[in-house]
Design a protein around this motif. Structure first.
Motif, mmCIF file in Angstrom:
data_model
loop_
_atom_site.group_PDB
_atom_site.id
_atom_site.type_symbol
_atom_site.label_atom_id
_atom_site.label_comp_id
_atom_site.label_asym_id
_atom_site.label_seq_id
_atom_site.Cartn_x
_atom_site.Cartn_y
_atom_site.Cartn_z
ATOM 1 N N CYS A 78 0.799 -1.193 0.051
ATOM 2 C CA CYS A 78 0.156 0.030 0.012
ATOM 3 C C CYS A 78 0.964 1.155 0.154
ATOM 4 N N SER A 79 1.980 1.092 0.851
ATOM 5 C CA SER A 79 2.572 2.486 1.132
ATOM 6 C C SER A 79 3.354 2.595 -0.149
ATOM 7 N N ALA A 104 1.106 4.635 -2.597
ATOM 8 C CA ALA A 104 0.930 5.745 -2.268
ATOM 9 C C ALA A 104 2.073 6.689 -2.583
ATOM 10 N N THR A 126 -6.834 -3.481 5.850
ATOM 11 C CA THR A 126 -5.469 -2.992 6.014
ATOM 12 C C THR A 126 -5.812 -2.408 7.854
ATOM 13 N N CYS A 144 1.594 7.180 4.962
ATOM 14 C CA CYS A 144 1.211 7.387 3.497
ATOM 15 C C CYS A 144 0.035 8.829 3.415
ATOM 16 N N GLN A 145 -0.567 8.784 4.307
ATOM 17 C CA GLN A 145 -1.560 10.211 4.420
ATOM 18 C C GLN A 145 -0.726 11.373 4.708
ATOM 19 N N ASP A 170 -1.068 1.294 8.150
ATOM 20 C CA ASP A 170 -0.864 1.147 6.719
ATOM 21 C C ASP A 170 -1.131 2.434 6.027
ATOM 22 N N THR A 171 -1.808 3.285 6.421
ATOM 23 C CA THR A 171 -1.873 4.522 5.986
ATOM 24 C C THR A 171 -1.469 5.870 6.386
ATOM 25 N N ARG A 209 -7.706 0.754 -2.269
ATOM 26 C CA ARG A 209 -7.469 -0.550 -1.789
ATOM 27 C C ARG A 209 -8.951 -1.176 -1.296
ATOM 28 N N ILE A 240 -6.029 11.125 0.610
ATOM 29 C CA ILE A 240 -6.411 9.692 1.128
ATOM 30 C C ILE A 240 -7.884 9.881 1.818
ATOM 31 N N ASN A 271 -8.777 -0.358 8.998
ATOM 32 C CA ASN A 271 -9.377 0.711 8.192
ATOM 33 C C ASN A 271 -10.507 0.168 7.392
ATOM 34 N N VAL A 330 -6.595 6.078 -2.617
ATOM 35 C CA VAL A 330 -5.556 7.458 -2.462
ATOM 36 C C VAL A 330 -5.603 8.157 -3.927
#
Length: 275
Positions: free
Chosen positions: A195-196, A199, A216, A224-225, A220-221, A212, A235, A253, A258
């Motif tokens: 995932c990352s 992103a 998760t 990234c966010q 995981d976010t 996605r 995101i 999540n 994204v």
């Protein structure tokens, strides 16, 4: 937080992510690791545990007053977590399946969450020797051999008609995502692992969107966010509601999206329906 403190914590997270990532890469190159199955049937390896130990030790030494929430730690109850004004949010290896499959698509994620919002995000991709990072209000950046630059999402020439580049999981049927997209647009696909990394590729303009679908965790976010937002993207949950951090008993999540160029009518393109 004062800017000086933010920068100090960002530099710490960068150092720790790289140290853990290099240790993971050494194991990956040798192929000498053990794989296990967690209670939720997701895989974990001895490399995940080593990275987790390194990250926890370094962060606790440097910031003993900041709690740590890691995928591979025992998780505190919501009642305890709600007393945290800020905390580290860690995924020691995002893309464990890719690590095991030897695709190279795995990364180390470290975020700092303050008042339920990611304010620092660091993602290190060991095989690519690439470090992506951001702090709130200060932009997003990428460091790799011969490269050190600020990154931005790709601006489509025509937000309503240009071909959209979709980052798609190597482990997910292409149709599962494509069936949730408006058929009137033209798409290209970019297969990737974690995932990352998807992103980060959106943050640096190599892809435009990633959906996605599936389980998760907040780890995981988080990083990234921060990175995607500072690069000009966003995101959101797949129903376009905000993602939340440390506000529910569950750390899972919802399905999420994204998105790069914010001029694109993503609500028209993404025709999400929960299965």
């Amino acid at each position: 937080m004062p800017d000086a403190e933010v920068d100090e914590l960002l530099q710490l997270a960068k150092r720790v992510a790289v140290e853990a990532g290099q240790a993971v890469l050494a194991i990956y190159d040798k192929g000498d690791f053990e794989s296990y199955q967690k209670d939720d049937d997701s895989p974990v390896t001895s490399a995940d545990y080593l990275a987790n130990d390194i990250i926890n030790q370094r962060l606790r030494e440097a910031t003993p007053d900041i709690p740590i929430l890691s995928e591979e730690n025992q998780h505190a109850s919501l009642a305890e977590r709600q007393t945290w004004d800020r905390y580290w949010l860690i995924d020691p290896i995002d893309g464990t399946q890719e690590f095991i499959a030897r695709s190279g698509d795995f990364a180390v994620n470290i975020a700092l969450i303050e008042h339920n919002e990611p304010v620092i995000g660091v993602i290190f991709w060991p095989p690519g020797q690439s470090l992506y990072y951001a702090s709130k209000g200060q932009g997003a950046y990428k460091e790799s051999p011969g490269e050190n630059r600020r990154i931005h999402v790709r601006k489509l020439q025509d937000p309503r008609q240009s071909t959209v580049m979709i980052a798609i999981s190597r482990r997910q049927a292409r149709s599962k995502v494509m069936n949730r997209l408006c058929a009137k647009r033209v798409y290209q696909t970019l297969p990737l692992g974690s995932c990352s990394l998807k992103a980060c590729f959106i943050a640096e303009g190599k892809a435009d969107v990633f959906m996605r679908l599936g389980i998760t965790g907040e780890w995981d976010t988080g990083a990234c966010q921060c990175i995607v937002s500072e690069a000009g993207g966003q995101i959101l949950a797949a129903d376009f509601e905000p993602l939340t951090y440390n506000q529910r008993n569950s750390l899972e999540n919802p399905d999420f999206v994204v998105m790069g160029d914010q001029r694109v009518p993503w609500r028209d393109i993404i025709q999400y329906h929960k299965e």
